[in-house]
Design an enzyme around this catalytic site. Structure first.
Site, PDB file in Angstrom:
ATOM      1  N   ASP A 144       0.874  -1.158   0.000  1.00 52.95           N
ATOM      2  CA  ASP A 144       0.000   0.000   0.000  1.00 52.95           C
ATOM      3  C   ASP A 144       0.928   1.230   0.000  1.00 52.95           C
ATOM      4  O   ASP A 144       2.126   1.104   0.282  1.00 52.95           O
ATOM      5  CB  ASP A 144      -0.871  -0.047   1.261  1.00 52.95           C
ATOM      6  CG  ASP A 144      -1.699   1.194   1.429  1.00 52.95           C
ATOM      7  OD1 ASP A 144      -2.311   1.648   0.445  1.00 52.95           O
ATOM      8  OD2 ASP A 144      -1.739   1.737   2.559  1.00 52.95           O
ATOM      9  N   LEU A 145       0.388   2.384  -0.314  1.00 48.84           N
ATOM     10  CA  LEU A 145       1.244   3.584  -0.366  1.00 48.84           C
ATOM     11  C   LEU A 145       1.071   4.467   0.878  1.00 48.84           C
ATOM     12  O   LEU A 145       1.989   4.611   1.694  1.00 48.84           O
ATOM     13  CB  LEU A 145       0.907   4.400  -1.630  1.00 48.84           C
ATOM     14  CG  LEU A 145       1.645   5.732  -1.770  1.00 48.84           C
ATOM     15  CD1 LEU A 145       3.136   5.524  -1.991  1.00 48.84           C
ATOM     16  CD2 LEU A 145       1.055   6.533  -2.938  1.00 48.84           C
ATOM     17  N   ASP A 146      -0.142   5.042   1.007  1.00 52.69           N
ATOM     18  CA  ASP A 146      -0.392   6.013   2.079  1.00 52.69           C
ATOM     19  C   ASP A 146      -0.315   5.339   3.449  1.00 52.69           C
ATOM     20  O   ASP A 146      -1.078   4.409   3.729  1.00 52.69           O
ATOM     21  CB  ASP A 146      -1.795   6.629   1.917  1.00 52.69           C
ATOM     22  CG  ASP A 146      -1.935   7.419   0.619  1.00 52.69           C
ATOM     23  OD1 ASP A 146      -1.001   8.166   0.289  1.00 52.69           O
ATOM     24  OD2 ASP A 146      -2.971   7.292  -0.045  1.00 52.69           O
TER      25      ASP A 146
ATOM     26  N   THR B 274       1.631   9.863   4.228  1.00 48.45           N
ATOM     27  CA  THR B 274       0.599  10.751   3.678  1.00 48.45           C
ATOM     28  C   THR B 274      -0.738  10.597   4.402  1.00 48.45           C
ATOM     29  O   THR B 274      -1.621  11.430   4.233  1.00 48.45           O
ATOM     30  CB  THR B 274       0.398  10.475   2.175  1.00 48.45           C
ATOM     31  OG1 THR B 274       0.561   9.078   1.990  1.00 48.45           O
ATOM     32  CG2 THR B 274       1.392  11.231   1.329  1.00 48.45           C
TER      33      THR B 274
ATOM     34  N   LYS C 183      -8.899   5.283   6.517  1.00 44.99           N
ATOM     35  CA  LYS C 183      -7.655   4.805   5.913  1.00 44.99           C
ATOM     36  C   LYS C 183      -7.958   3.698   4.896  1.00 44.99           C
ATOM     37  O   LYS C 183      -8.723   2.788   5.193  1.00 44.99           O
ATOM     38  CB  LYS C 183      -6.691   4.300   6.983  1.00 44.99           C
ATOM     39  CG  LYS C 183      -6.107   5.441   7.809  1.00 44.99           C
ATOM     40  CD  LYS C 183      -5.061   4.944   8.791  1.00 44.99           C
ATOM     41  CE  LYS C 183      -4.497   6.099   9.586  1.00 44.99           C
ATOM     42  NZ  LYS C 183      -3.609   5.622  10.662  1.00 44.99           N
TER      43      LYS C 183
ATOM     44  N   SER D 296      -2.677   0.605  -4.235  1.00 47.81           N
ATOM     45  CA  SER D 296      -3.184   1.746  -3.462  1.00 47.81           C
ATOM     46  C   SER D 296      -4.555   2.186  -3.954  1.00 47.81           C
ATOM     47  O   SER D 296      -4.863   2.089  -5.133  1.00 47.81           O
ATOM     48  CB  SER D 296      -2.201   2.920  -3.615  1.00 47.81           C
ATOM     49  OG  SER D 296      -2.779   4.120  -3.160  1.00 47.81           O
ATOM     50  N   ALA D 297      -5.359   2.703  -3.019  1.00 46.31           N
ATOM     51  CA  ALA D 297      -6.676   3.241  -3.380  1.00 46.31           C
ATOM     52  C   ALA D 297      -6.561   4.643  -3.963  1.00 46.31           C
ATOM     53  O   ALA D 297      -7.534   5.179  -4.503  1.00 46.31           O
ATOM     54  CB  ALA D 297      -7.560   3.286  -2.140  1.00 46.31           C
TER      55      ALA D 297
ATOM     56  N   LYS E  40     -11.223  -0.877  -1.496  1.00 43.77           N
ATOM     57  CA  LYS E  40     -10.911  -1.753  -0.363  1.00 43.77           C
ATOM     58  C   LYS E  40     -12.045  -1.582   0.652  1.00 43.77           C
ATOM     59  O   LYS E  40     -12.535  -0.463   0.802  1.00 43.77           O
ATOM     60  CB  LYS E  40      -9.589  -1.344   0.292  1.00 43.77           C
ATOM     61  CG  LYS E  40      -8.365  -1.483  -0.600  1.00 43.77           C
ATOM     62  CD  LYS E  40      -7.122  -0.887   0.093  1.00 43.77           C
ATOM     63  CE  LYS E  40      -5.938  -0.844  -0.848  1.00 43.77           C
ATOM     64  NZ  LYS E  40      -4.758  -0.167  -0.284  1.00 43.77           N
TER      65      LYS E  40
ATOM     66  N   GLU F 135       0.067  -3.328   4.666  1.00 45.30           N
ATOM     67  CA  GLU F 135      -1.083  -2.408   4.775  1.00 45.30           C
ATOM     68  C   GLU F 135      -1.125  -1.715   6.127  1.00 45.30           C
ATOM     69  O   GLU F 135      -0.834  -2.329   7.147  1.00 45.30           O
ATOM     70  CB  GLU F 135      -2.373  -3.217   4.643  1.00 45.30           C
ATOM     71  CG  GLU F 135      -3.076  -3.099   3.342  1.00 45.30           C
ATOM     72  CD  GLU F 135      -3.618  -1.707   3.019  1.00 45.30           C
ATOM     73  OE1 GLU F 135      -3.686  -0.844   3.901  1.00 45.30           O
ATOM     74  OE2 GLU F 135      -3.965  -1.481   1.854  1.00 45.30           O
ATOM     75  N   ASP F 136      -1.528  -0.449   6.132  1.00 44.03           N
ATOM     76  CA  ASP F 136      -1.693   0.254   7.417  1.00 44.03           C
ATOM     77  C   ASP F 136      -3.169   0.410   7.784  1.00 44.03           C
ATOM     78  O   ASP F 136      -3.469   0.948   8.847  1.00 44.03           O
ATOM     79  CB  ASP F 136      -1.069   1.656   7.359  1.00 44.03           C
ATOM     80  CG  ASP F 136      -1.862   2.598   6.474  1.00 44.03           C
ATOM     81  OD1 ASP F 136      -2.251   2.174   5.360  1.00 44.03           O
ATOM     82  OD2 ASP F 136      -2.125   3.739   6.891  1.00 44.03           O
TER      83      ASP F 136
HETATM   84  C1  BG6 Z   1      -5.847   5.668   0.434  1.00 46.41           C
HETATM   85  C2  BG6 Z   1      -5.857   6.486   1.704  1.00 46.41           C
HETATM   86  O1  BG6 Z   1      -4.572   5.183   0.202  1.00 46.41           O
HETATM   87  O2  BG6 Z   1      -6.257   6.466  -0.673  1.00 46.41           O
HETATM   88  C3  BG6 Z   1      -7.212   7.148   1.911  1.00 46.41           C
HETATM   89  O3  BG6 Z   1      -5.563   5.650   2.807  1.00 46.41           O
HETATM   90  C4  BG6 Z   1      -7.580   7.945   0.670  1.00 46.41           C
HETATM   91  O4  BG6 Z   1      -7.158   7.970   3.048  1.00 46.41           O
HETATM   92  C5  BG6 Z   1      -7.550   7.050  -0.559  1.00 46.41           C
HETATM   93  O5  BG6 Z   1      -8.886   8.505   0.807  1.00 46.41           O
HETATM   94  C6  BG6 Z   1      -7.866   7.810  -1.837  1.00 46.41           C
HETATM   95  O6  BG6 Z   1      -6.847   8.731  -2.061  1.00 46.41           O
HETATM   96  P1  BG6 Z   1      -6.878   9.921  -3.089  1.00 46.41           P
HETATM   97  O7  BG6 Z   1      -5.445  10.403  -3.085  1.00 46.41           O
HETATM   98  O8  BG6 Z   1      -7.299   9.364  -4.413  1.00 46.41           O
HETATM   99  O9  BG6 Z   1      -7.846  10.922  -2.571  1.00 46.41           O
HETATM  100 MG    MG Z   2      -2.759   3.129   3.599  1.00 52.18          MG
END
Ligand code: BG6
Ligand code: MG
Length: 221
Positions: free
Chosen positions: A10-12, A18, A46, A115-116, A146, A170-171
């Site tokens: 996962d990224l964030d 972030t 998250k 990542s989402a 997710k 994953e966090d």
């Molecule tokens: C996920 C984050 O990685 O991405 C969420 O954990 C976030 O908090 C989601 O809402 C969507 O991100 P973005 O950058 O498309 O708004």
């Molecule tokens: Mg995350």
């Protein structure tokens, strides 16, 4: 389909912190609309897509917005979020992450981003990791958020391996669920109490030894 181990990050909140910028930007949105939410509630955001996050937040504030205002608020939140992202560089990569990525690269073990976020590619470029991943799957590539495992299943396919061979970092609770539903090994990064459904939990990547990765590769973990 070959039968080899692969890793999905996962990224964030996993590669970069972030998650704190998302929190700040969502909280500003809520405050501007006249309410607030807690850090515990933030855990539920998250890993959740932008659109689902705003739906949850409005529910907490007991507010309804017209479709036009809903989209305007989402755009404002993203603009605010990107003002933090703009300041990022590779020094933001979380401690311990480079060691694991270097090991995987040295040993030619494939790894993907799952990542989402629709901002994932922008962030990877800012932190100089864009070219390092064997595959990138982000919020622009999926139709289901997710905890649906779609993002990780597409990553497995792009890495040319089976779900059972994938290890996911994953966090988020939603992301751990997605990995579990997808029959992948889930490694939670963060608070053990929050991520108790993960197969393993580490506070951060500095706690993950190479021996642990090697055991995963040998199926001993
Ligand atoms: C996920 C984050 O990685 O991405 C969420 O954990 C976030 O908090 C989601 O809402 C969507 O991100 P973005 O950058 O498309 O708004
Ligand atoms: Mg995350």
């Amino acid at each position: 389909m070959s039968n080899h181990k692969a890793f999905i990050f996962d990224l964030d909140g996993v590669i970069v912190d972030t998650a704190k910028f998302h929190f700040l930007a969502w909280r500003k949105l809520a405050n501007d609309l006249g309410f607030d939410f807690t850090e515990a509630q933030n855990e539920q955001l998250k890993g959740v897509s932008r659109i689902e996050s705003l739906k949850k937040i409005l529910k907490w504030g007991e507010m309804e917005l017209s479709e036009e205002d809903f989209h305007r608020q989402m755009a404002l939140k993203n603009e605010n979020y990107l003002s933090y992202v703009d300041e990022m560089d590779k020094s933001e990569i979380l401690p311990g992450v480079p060691k694991i990525l270097s090991y995987l690269m040295e040993h030619k073990i494939p790894f993907a981003l799952g990542s989402a976020s629709k901002n994932a590619r922008t962030i990877l470029k800012k932190i100089d990791l864009y070219d390092k991943f064997d595959a990138i799957v982000d919020g622009t590539d999926v139709t289901k958020a997710k905890p649906d495992p779609e993002v990780f299943l597409i990553a497995a396919e792009k890495l040319n391996t089976t779900a059972q061979n994938c290890v996911v970092f994953e966090d988020s609770v939603a992301g751990v669920h997605a990995a579990n539903i997808g029959k992948m090994k889930s490694i939670g990064i963060g608070n053990e109490k929050v991520l108790h459904e993960a197969d393993y939990v580490f506070a951060d990547f500095t706690e993950i030894e190479i021996e642990f990765i090697e055991k995963l590769l040998r199926n001993e973990k």
